[in-house]
Design a protein around this motif. Structure first.
Motif, PDB file in Angstrom:
ATOM      1  N   GLU A 186       0.803  -1.223   0.000  1.00  0.00           N
ATOM      2  CA  GLU A 186       0.000   0.000   0.000  1.00  0.00           C
ATOM      3  C   GLU A 186       0.837   1.274   0.000  1.00  0.00           C
ATOM      4  N   ARG A 187       2.072   1.170  -0.374  1.00  0.00           N
ATOM      5  CA  ARG A 187       2.943   2.343  -0.315  1.00  0.00           C
ATOM      6  C   ARG A 187       2.357   3.525  -1.085  1.00  0.00           C
ATOM      7  N   ALA A 188       1.811   3.271  -2.255  1.00  0.00           N
ATOM      8  CA  ALA A 188       1.298   4.352  -3.087  1.00  0.00           C
ATOM      9  C   ALA A 188       0.118   5.062  -2.430  1.00  0.00           C
ATOM     10  N   ASP A 216      10.981  10.338   3.247  1.00  0.00           N
ATOM     11  CA  ASP A 216      11.681  10.814   2.056  1.00  0.00           C
ATOM     12  C   ASP A 216      10.736  10.968   0.871  1.00  0.00           C
ATOM     13  N   ALA A 217       9.513  10.464   0.998  1.00  0.00           N
ATOM     14  CA  ALA A 217       8.535  10.601  -0.078  1.00  0.00           C
ATOM     15  C   ALA A 217       7.603  11.782   0.163  1.00  0.00           C
ATOM     16  N   GLY A 218       7.909  12.600   1.157  1.00  0.00           N
ATOM     17  CA  GLY A 218       7.105  13.767   1.447  1.00  0.00           C
ATOM     18  C   GLY A 218       5.845  13.481   2.230  1.00  0.00           C
ATOM     19  N   THR A 219       5.803  12.350   2.877  1.00  0.00           N
ATOM     20  CA  THR A 219       4.625  11.999   3.663  1.00  0.00           C
ATOM     21  C   THR A 219       4.553  12.847   4.926  1.00  0.00           C
ATOM     22  N   ARG A 220       3.389  13.428   5.210  1.00  0.00           N
ATOM     23  CA  ARG A 220       3.132  14.154   6.454  1.00  0.00           C
ATOM     24  C   ARG A 220       2.313  13.258   7.370  1.00  0.00           C
TER      25      ARG A 220
END
Length: 439
Positions: A186-188, A216-220
């Motif tokens: 479910e990474r996406a 690093d993927a900009g996840t808040r």
């Protein structure tokens, strides 16, 4: 009724252990499981690792049943994932029980034969009538006793702070998950998004540490707590006698301290509003969390009791646990390490020979260990076999692990969602940033 079987609802760890204990006592079990394989609920969190070791996850009677089959006992010191627990133990155990386990059979009701719950006359002389649904339709089976070990996994608590779904929660169902995410699959869904994690227990800590690896993927990440502060939420750390559980708390604290997680305390969700392409969470006092893409609500579980409507249960009005057990598992007083072993006496009801066991016996209390469930069904099997001395005897001694609980842990009587020891955790290798229980 002596020739009738004991019906067990659920082929999870405690249900299968109950069958092994009954068989060892000379009683014939029949296990009804709505899933298509043993450990169907465990399979839904296959990607996470328990913080109980194999030494605590194998029922003694089950091991004795398995040993003649050529079963290889796993390394006692290792910590399995849900997949490993199912593959290396639960499914071999179901195979050893053979056709005593029936899959695709969902229990939908239990009663006394020919009696509804209000009829006294001749009640205890009648067997139980267990109604269940299969692919071929509805069926009924008679039993001299029933053990409900169906668990609470299918009935997670809602996000709403009143115990009911928040206004708009159902309408936002496509953005809300009530399970620890499997980021390998479910990474996406979560990467680069604003994700709210709600809950103060170990399931929530598990989700936070996993999501922190997406930084690093900009996840808040916003962590929403109903209580007024973090308090003891991170647990006992290195002092925890369940080391993997202590390590989980430390990793979650590191993620918060590193600024990877924004903590929002004292927030009880009252409503969810759609705002353009995102949603907003609104608290009871009007505060808002805006621009939310996904919510992971890990606010605990509750028992499904509707199919027991014709059984005379005696449940605590607060926890929905058996009245004699409730004081022992009250999360305002106990952690999993201070809930001492208990058995048939504490689990009995006015309906003779009916028992709730496993996580379902704890009602809404979260602090459950697999070992505790195994001790429950050992005692129940002894009682049903007429060995009341063995039923009353405590055969499980656990080290106290009270660093994660005790009086004052749960501010405003808010239990730790997912349980002190019951929450699964992600494999350590899946995390790049700063591990059910047992059931």
């Amino acid at each position: 009724m002596d020739e009738l079987p004991v019906i067990v609802a659920g082929a999870g760890p405690v249900g299968l252990a109950a069958a092994a204990e009954l068989l060892e006592r000379g009683l014939e079990p029949v296990v009804l499981e709505r899933g298509e394989r043993a450990g169907a609920a465990v399979a839904e969190w296959h990607h996470v690792r328990l913080f109980s070791s194999w030494s605590e996850l194998v029922d003694p009677a089950a091991a004795r049943l398995l040993e003649p089959t050529g079963w290889t006992r796993p390394d006692a010191a290792a910590y399995p994932t849900g997949r490993e627990w199912a593959d290396a133990y639960l499914r071999p155990l179901a195979a050893a029980l053979g056709d005593r386990v029936r899959f695709g059979a969902e229990v939908i009701g239990v009663a006394r034969r020919g009696r509804d719950r209000i009829v006294d006359s001749g009640r205890e002389g009648e067997p139980f009538s267990v109604h269940f649904r299969t692919a071929g339709g509805e069926e009924r089976a008679l039993a001299k006793a029933v053990i409900d070990a169906s668990g609470t996994w299918p009935t997670p608590n809602p996000l709403g702070g009143e115990g009911l779904p928040a206004i708009g929660e159902r309408a936002a169902a496509d953005r809300i998950s009530y399970r620890v995410p499997d980021l390998a699959a479910e990474r996406a869904r979560y990467a680069g998004k604003h994700v709210v994690v709600a809950g103060s227990g170990h399931s929530a800590l598990t989700a936070l540490t996993a999501l922190a690896g997406l930084g690093d993927a900009g996840t808040r990440i916003s962590w929403v707590l109903r209580r007024g502060g973090i308090g003891h939420t991170f647990g006992g750390g290195e002092a925890d006698q369940l080391p993997a559980r202590g390590a989980l708390g430390l990793r979650a604290k590191e993620a918060v301290d590193a600024g990877l997680v924004t903590v929002v305390t004292g927030f009880r969700t009252e409503a969810i509003e759609h705002t353009g392409g995102s949603i907003a969470l609104v608290s009871a006092d009007g505060h808002r969390i805006e621009a939310v893409d996904e919510v992971i609500a890990l606010t605990g579980f509750r028992p499904e009791l509707s199919w027991l409507s014709e059984i005379r249960l005696e449940l605590d009005p607060t926890l929905q646990a058996p009245v004699a057990l409730a004081p022992l598992v009250d999360p305002n007083v106990h952690s999993c390490g201070t809930v001492y072993p208990h058995g048939a006496k504490e689990l009995s009801h006015p309906e003779q020979n009916f028992y709730l066991a496993g996580m379902k016996s704890y009602g809404r209390a979260p602090t459950f260990l697999a070992q505790t469930g195994y001790e429950q069904v050992r005692s129940i099997a002894a009682a049903l076999a007429g060995d009341h001395e063995a039923a009353a005897r405590v055969e499980l001694i656990m080290a106290e692990t009270g660093v994660c609980g005790g009086a004052g842990l749960f501010d405003e009587a808010e239990p730790a969602a997912g349980g002190c020891c019951g929450a699964p955790e992600p494999e350590l290798l899946t995390l790049s940033a700063p591990r059910a229980a047992g059931s």
